[in-house]
Motif scaffolding. Structure first.
Motif, PDB file in Angstrom:
ATOM      1  N   SER A 155      37.543  30.704  48.389  1.00 58.11           N
ATOM      2  CA  SER A 155      36.671  31.815  48.703  1.00 58.11           C
ATOM      3  C   SER A 155      37.342  33.115  48.287  1.00 58.11           C
ATOM      4  CB  SER A 155      36.417  31.843  50.207  1.00 58.11           C
ATOM      5  OG  SER A 155      36.047  33.137  50.613  1.00 58.11           O
ATOM      6  N   PHE A 156      36.614  34.002  47.619  1.00 58.70           N
ATOM      7  CA  PHE A 156      37.256  35.278  47.242  1.00 58.70           C
ATOM      8  C   PHE A 156      37.531  36.119  48.479  1.00 58.70           C
ATOM      9  CE2 PHE A 156      32.741  36.419  47.052  1.00 58.70           C
ATOM     10  CZ  PHE A 156      32.728  37.638  47.721  1.00 58.70           C
ATOM     11  N   ARG A 157      36.890  35.763  49.610  1.00 55.24           N
ATOM     12  CA  ARG A 157      37.164  36.492  50.846  1.00 55.24           C
ATOM     13  C   ARG A 157      38.361  35.906  51.587  1.00 55.24           C
ATOM     14  NH1 ARG A 157      31.198  37.420  53.486  1.00 55.24           N
ATOM     15  NH2 ARG A 157      30.883  35.215  53.082  1.00 55.24           N
ATOM     16  N   GLY A 158      38.937  34.843  51.001  1.00 54.58           N
ATOM     17  CA  GLY A 158      40.088  34.211  51.638  1.00 54.58           C
ATOM     18  C   GLY A 158      39.716  33.398  52.864  1.00 54.58           C
ATOM     19  N   ALA A 159      38.443  32.982  52.976  1.00 51.96           N
ATOM     20  CA  ALA A 159      38.000  32.248  54.160  1.00 51.96           C
ATOM     21  C   ALA A 159      38.529  30.821  54.150  1.00 51.96           C
ATOM     22  CB  ALA A 159      36.472  32.228  54.207  1.00 51.96           C
ATOM     23  N   LYS A 160      38.776  30.287  55.327  1.00 47.87           N
ATOM     24  CA  LYS A 160      39.204  28.897  55.471  1.00 47.87           C
ATOM     25  C   LYS A 160      37.986  27.984  55.282  1.00 47.87           C
ATOM     26  CE  LYS A 160      43.476  29.052  57.811  1.00 47.87           C
ATOM     27  NZ  LYS A 160      43.879  30.347  57.369  1.00 47.87           N
ATOM     28  N   ASP A 161      38.258  26.734  54.879  1.00 50.10           N
ATOM     29  CA  ASP A 161      37.181  25.764  54.653  1.00 50.10           C
ATOM     30  C   ASP A 161      36.233  25.673  55.842  1.00 50.10           C
ATOM     31  OD1 ASP A 161      38.152  25.262  52.228  1.00 50.10           O
ATOM     32  OD2 ASP A 161      38.763  23.193  52.595  1.00 50.10           O
ATOM     33  N   LYS A 162      36.822  25.532  57.027  1.00 52.70           N
ATOM     34  CA  LYS A 162      36.003  25.305  58.220  1.00 52.70           C
ATOM     35  C   LYS A 162      34.996  26.423  58.451  1.00 52.70           C
ATOM     36  CE  LYS A 162      38.336  22.056  61.165  1.00 52.70           C
ATOM     37  NZ  LYS A 162      39.569  21.932  61.902  1.00 52.70           N
ATOM     38  N   ALA A 163      35.412  27.656  58.118  1.00 56.20           N
ATOM     39  CA  ALA A 163      34.538  28.803  58.340  1.00 56.20           C
ATOM     40  C   ALA A 163      33.307  28.742  57.444  1.00 56.20           C
ATOM     41  CB  ALA A 163      35.311  30.093  58.091  1.00 56.20           C
ATOM     42  N   MET A 164      33.398  27.986  56.334  1.00 53.48           N
ATOM     43  CA  MET A 164      32.280  27.968  55.390  1.00 53.48           C
ATOM     44  C   MET A 164      31.265  26.870  55.711  1.00 53.48           C
ATOM     45  SD  MET A 164      34.109  28.983  51.799  1.00 53.48           S
ATOM     46  CE  MET A 164      35.489  27.870  51.804  1.00 53.48           C
ATOM     47  N   ILE A 165      31.639  25.940  56.586  1.00 47.70           N
ATOM     48  CA  ILE A 165      30.721  24.855  56.945  1.00 47.70           C
ATOM     49  C   ILE A 165      29.788  25.352  58.043  1.00 47.70           C
ATOM     50  CG2 ILE A 165      30.557  22.490  57.820  1.00 47.70           C
ATOM     51  CD1 ILE A 165      33.466  22.122  56.749  1.00 47.70           C
ATOM     52  N   ARG A 192      49.254  36.573  44.569  1.00 44.99           N
ATOM     53  CA  ARG A 192      48.076  35.711  44.703  1.00 44.99           C
ATOM     54  C   ARG A 192      47.090  35.988  43.557  1.00 44.99           C
ATOM     55  NH1 ARG A 192      43.202  36.199  47.564  1.00 44.99           N
ATOM     56  NH2 ARG A 192      42.385  34.215  48.298  1.00 44.99           N
ATOM     57  N   PHE A 193      46.972  37.254  43.223  1.00 41.23           N
ATOM     58  CA  PHE A 193      46.087  37.659  42.131  1.00 41.23           C
ATOM     59  C   PHE A 193      46.483  36.984  40.809  1.00 41.23           C
ATOM     60  CE2 PHE A 193      46.141  40.750  38.563  1.00 41.23           C
ATOM     61  CZ  PHE A 193      44.785  40.764  38.246  1.00 41.23           C
ATOM     62  N   VAL A 194      47.761  37.089  40.420  1.00 37.68           N
ATOM     63  CA  VAL A 194      48.158  36.451  39.144  1.00 37.68           C
ATOM     64  C   VAL A 194      48.094  34.932  39.239  1.00 37.68           C
ATOM     65  CG1 VAL A 194      49.565  38.059  37.835  1.00 37.68           C
ATOM     66  CG2 VAL A 194      50.615  36.830  39.719  1.00 37.68           C
ATOM     67  N   ASP A 195      48.488  34.384  40.391  1.00 37.80           N
ATOM     68  CA  ASP A 195      48.488  32.928  40.532  1.00 37.80           C
ATOM     69  C   ASP A 195      47.085  32.356  40.360  1.00 37.80           C
ATOM     70  OD1 ASP A 195      51.200  32.886  40.967  1.00 37.80           O
ATOM     71  OD2 ASP A 195      51.042  32.904  43.158  1.00 37.80           O
ATOM     72  N   LEU A 196      46.121  32.961  41.050  1.00 45.42           N
ATOM     73  CA  LEU A 196      44.743  32.473  40.968  1.00 45.42           C
ATOM     74  C   LEU A 196      44.199  32.600  39.556  1.00 45.42           C
ATOM     75  CD1 LEU A 196      42.947  33.770  44.179  1.00 45.42           C
ATOM     76  CD2 LEU A 196      43.376  31.410  43.494  1.00 45.42           C
ATOM     77  N   GLU A 197      44.499  33.729  38.937  1.00 51.74           N
ATOM     78  CA  GLU A 197      43.939  33.996  37.621  1.00 51.74           C
ATOM     79  C   GLU A 197      44.515  33.052  36.566  1.00 51.74           C
ATOM     80  OE1 GLU A 197      41.415  35.708  37.299  1.00 51.74           O
ATOM     81  OE2 GLU A 197      41.252  35.963  35.137  1.00 51.74           O
ATOM     82  N   ILE A 198      45.844  32.946  36.507  1.00 52.46           N
ATOM     83  CA  ILE A 198      46.439  32.110  35.446  1.00 52.46           C
ATOM     84  C   ILE A 198      46.091  30.634  35.678  1.00 52.46           C
ATOM     85  CG2 ILE A 198      48.528  31.569  34.122  1.00 52.46           C
ATOM     86  CD1 ILE A 198      49.763  34.146  35.180  1.00 52.46           C
ATOM     87  N   SER A 199      46.005  30.232  36.958  1.00 51.31           N
ATOM     88  CA  SER A 199      45.656  28.836  37.264  1.00 51.31           C
ATOM     89  C   SER A 199      44.299  28.450  36.708  1.00 51.31           C
ATOM     90  CB  SER A 199      45.626  28.599  38.777  1.00 51.31           C
ATOM     91  OG  SER A 199      46.898  28.803  39.318  1.00 51.31           O
ATOM     92  N   GLN A 200      43.417  29.452  36.554  1.00 49.30           N
ATOM     93  CA  GLN A 200      42.077  29.131  36.063  1.00 49.30           C
ATOM     94  C   GLN A 200      42.068  28.705  34.614  1.00 49.30           C
ATOM     95  OE1 GLN A 200      38.298  30.809  37.209  1.00 49.30           O
ATOM     96  NE2 GLN A 200      39.374  32.427  38.269  1.00 49.30           N
ATOM     97  N   PHE A 201      43.038  29.185  33.818  1.00 48.05           N
ATOM     98  CA  PHE A 201      43.008  28.750  32.422  1.00 48.05           C
ATOM     99  C   PHE A 201      44.236  27.952  31.982  1.00 48.05           C
ATOM    100  CE2 PHE A 201      43.923  33.361  32.450  1.00 48.05           C
ATOM    101  CZ  PHE A 201      45.217  33.354  31.958  1.00 48.05           C
ATOM    102  N   SER A 202      45.227  27.797  32.846  1.00 47.58           N
ATOM    103  CA  SER A 202      46.401  27.043  32.418  1.00 47.58           C
ATOM    104  C   SER A 202      46.746  25.911  33.383  1.00 47.58           C
ATOM    105  CB  SER A 202      47.594  27.980  32.269  1.00 47.58           C
ATOM    106  OG  SER A 202      48.764  27.216  32.105  1.00 47.58           O
ATOM    107  N   PHE A 242      34.846  40.945  42.503  1.00 48.60           N
ATOM    108  CA  PHE A 242      35.341  42.275  42.815  1.00 48.60           C
ATOM    109  C   PHE A 242      34.695  42.704  44.124  1.00 48.60           C
ATOM    110  CE2 PHE A 242      35.674  46.924  41.090  1.00 48.60           C
ATOM    111  CZ  PHE A 242      36.659  47.186  42.027  1.00 48.60           C
ATOM    112  N   ALA A 243      35.525  42.822  45.153  1.00 50.23           N
ATOM    113  CA  ALA A 243      35.037  43.222  46.472  1.00 50.23           C
ATOM    114  C   ALA A 243      35.966  44.296  47.008  1.00 50.23           C
ATOM    115  CB  ALA A 243      35.018  42.019  47.406  1.00 50.23           C
ATOM    116  N   SER A 244      35.569  44.923  48.105  1.00 49.41           N
ATOM    117  CA  SER A 244      36.382  46.041  48.600  1.00 49.41           C
ATOM    118  C   SER A 244      37.807  45.593  48.970  1.00 49.41           C
ATOM    119  CB  SER A 244      35.709  46.713  49.786  1.00 49.41           C
ATOM    120  OG  SER A 244      35.301  45.748  50.711  1.00 49.41           O
ATOM    121  N   VAL A 245      37.958  44.309  49.335  1.00 46.15           N
ATOM    122  CA  VAL A 245      39.277  43.805  49.714  1.00 46.15           C
ATOM    123  C   VAL A 245      40.254  43.858  48.525  1.00 46.15           C
ATOM    124  CG1 VAL A 245      38.753  41.373  49.215  1.00 46.15           C
ATOM    125  CG2 VAL A 245      40.438  41.926  50.973  1.00 46.15           C
ATOM    126  N   ASP A 246      39.729  43.949  47.299  1.00 42.59           N
ATOM    127  CA  ASP A 246      40.593  43.994  46.120  1.00 42.59           C
ATOM    128  C   ASP A 246      41.436  45.257  46.019  1.00 42.59           C
ATOM    129  OD1 ASP A 246      40.210  41.515  44.677  1.00 42.59           O
ATOM    130  OD2 ASP A 246      38.131  42.147  44.466  1.00 42.59           O
TER     131      ASP A 246
END
Lengths: 198, 372
Positions: free
Chosen positions: B63-73, B142-152, B125-129
């Protein structure tokens, strides 16, 4: 109380088994209670009997009925080749392949400091003892390709190399008959890293 | 238009339909999106952001809001599922209350949840950014990790190896401290950490030096030519290669044992963001920080488009109220030029002048979505 005491005890014992959660434990417990008394007695006897009569093979540390297991005492197996695995069930997996003619060594776990498992908890001393005779030509490290399995292989390699024995690690790569499109990317990546010339 | 050069460089990701089952306040929803601009309009707390969140989860597994799995169910449900039709393929993710999450492509289950990454890239892109500028270093990592993980896949593997090896080493440091294991048992974990750690450092700084150039170009367009923006990867120690890192870990070992934690390596690194040569963290005004984040987000789009040959979908969560008129225009023009965009807003007034034939408006109220 939700369950009568004997039932609660059975459930809590079953829950300790790997892969059994609270719900499965309840289901198994009710199933057992519903079975004929004779069947349940046979199950209980089989558990006790297996525990009583199976021991660790003195050589490979796998489970065995005798002090030396069937594989280690088979004259057709090559004792100069030792395949090191993490768990006894891994021996069964490799035996099913029906190709490996060497012997095994079961570590009974992998290094995992988070779970309090250090080298002294694994059957490493027993492995070193087998190498003392100098008749072992190759040790194949067949721990799983996980962080812990790799760390264990790395640890053993550092320990064994000075002894002068050849140390190898199982290859990682594409599953046979697998489809490139559905391969997980980590597997595909290591298949590329460990590619070879044909 | 200055964006012509980026246009059609890459294939744009299009979420044609999205299906949600028991996801947050949606019991059962199927939406058909427009190819370009999608406006999600409605009062607060009706489920606008939940839709964007669902898209981000199926895209990045998080979640881009950093929500835990349980919160989304959804409350009372056993699991939540999201499925998206991308035109040429259909991807899905199921998040159970207990047990493992799993992902599917078509009818087949993927071997691991991470194999979903990169199949439908998005940039949120949300205000938390704003935390990227004003937050702790962990936000920037966290920003670089998430981003690079998407293509590498290589980065993702090194990242998960590093994380797990670090947990083991820290556990072992404590065991050495209380005498239950010998210090030399640390060697194998030092080695594992240094190999994956050196890869993380190399790939993070490589990505950031390219992103910095792109972000500076965007920043000049947003803020005028004289304010330069740069992103620099900052090592917490001098170790660059795996061998350096091993030496450093050995050097820090006595101290690490005392405190029971690893004090060198990429998990302590940071990204320095400079506006006009000065640290944005310390000196940037609120307005400067917002502009810098916006430039970085647009640069992420540019990176995907030019380097990866694909145009991610852009998810803009309630940031319109924070941007002035020119910046709003800029974002919408950029995104319309590039690909599919999802924008949440409380009313149409802020955006209606940008609507085109390819825009689609959805009114959202209390978990129902009505296409206008």
């Amino acid at each position: 109380m939700l369950f009568a005491k004997p039932l609660a005890t059975l459930i809590s014992q079953l829950e300790k088994l790997p892969g059994v959660g609270p719900k499965s434990a309840q289901r198994l417990a009710y199933h057992i209670l519903g079975q004929p008394e004779e069947d349940v007695r046979r199950l209980a006897d089989a558990i006790r009997d297996a525990r009583d009569r199976m021991t660790l093979c003195e050589r490979c540390q796998g489970f065995s009925e005798a002090s030396i297991c069937a594989i280690c005492s088979d004259p057709k197996r090559d004792p100069s080749l030792i395949c090191v695995v993490a768990e006894a069930k891994d021996v069964t997996a490799i035996e099913r392949m029906n190709e490996f003619r060497g012997t095994y060594h079961v570590l009974h776990g992998v290094l995992s400091p988070m779970d309090g498992v250090g080298p002294e908890r694994l059957k490493i001393r027993e492995l070193l003892a087998r190498l003392e005779s100098g008749s072992v030509a190759e040790v194949i490290l067949a721990t799983n390709p996980t962080v812990e399995g790799d760390a264990t292989a790395l640890y053993l390699a550092q320990l064994l190399r000075p002894i002068g024995v050849k140390v190898t690690r199982l290859a990682h790569g594409m599953p046979i008959g697998g489809d490139l499109d559905f391969a997980d990317q980590a597997t595909l990546l290591s298949a590329f890293e460990y590619r070879r010339e044909i | 238009m200055f964006l012509e050069s980026f246009r059609r460089c890459g294939e744009a990701i299009r979420f044609e339909t999205l299906r949600l089952r028991q996801f947050r306040n949606y019991s059962n929803l199927e939406v058909e999106f427009g190819e370009e601009l999608n406006l999600l309009i409605g009062p607060n707390a009706q489920g606008k952001s939940n839709l964007l969140e669902a898209i981000s989860v199926i895209s990045t597994t998080r979640s881009f809001r950093g929500a835990k799995d349980k919160a989304m169910i959804q409350v009372g449900a056993e699991s939540s599922s999201i499925a998206a039709n991308l035109g040429d393929s259909e991807i899905g993710i199921t998040i159970p209350k207990t047990g493992r999450r799993f992902a599917t492509i078509g009818e087949s289950q993927l071997p691991r949840i991470q194999d979903l990454l990169g199949r439908a890239p998005t940039i949120a892109f949300a205000s938390v950014d704003l935390e990227l500028i004003v937050g702790e270093p962990s936000w920037r990592r966290r920003f670089v990790d998430l981003e690079i993980s998407q293509f590498s896949a290589k980065y993702l593997r090194s990242f998960s190896e590093y994380k797990r090896s670090l947990e083991h080493r820290n556990a072992l440091l404590k065991r050495v401290r209380d005498g239950s294991e010998q210090a030399r048992n640390l060697e194998v974990w030092d080695k594992k950490l240094s190999l994956s750690g050196a890869t993380l450092r190399e790939m993070r700084s490589g990505y950031l030096s390219e992103l910095s150039v792109l972000a500076n170009t965007r920043h000049m367009q947003l803020a005028g030519d004289n304010e330069r923006l740069s992103l620099q990867y900052q090592l917490n120690d001098d170790a660059v290669t795996a061998n350096d890192l091993i030496a450093e870990l050995e050097r820090k070992r006595p101290n690490d044992i005392v405190i029971g934690a690893t004090t060198c390596g990429p998990h302590r690194d940071d990204i320095e963001i400079l506006v006009d040569g000065k640290s944005a963290f310390s000196f940037a005004s609120q307005g400067q920080s917002r502009t810098a984040v916006l430039a970085i987000k647009l640069a992420q789009m540019d990176y995907w488009t030019t380097r990866e040959g694909r145009v991610p979908a852009l998810l803009l969560d309630d940031i319109f109220s924070d941007l002035d008129v020119t910046r709003r225009q800029h974002v919408l023009e950029v995104s319309r030029e590039l690909g599919q965009v999802f924008v949440t807003a409380t009313d149409l007034a802020a955006v209606d002048s940008y609507l085109s034939d390819n825009s689609k408006i959805f009114y959202i109220s209390n978990g129902t979505v009505r296409a206008a």
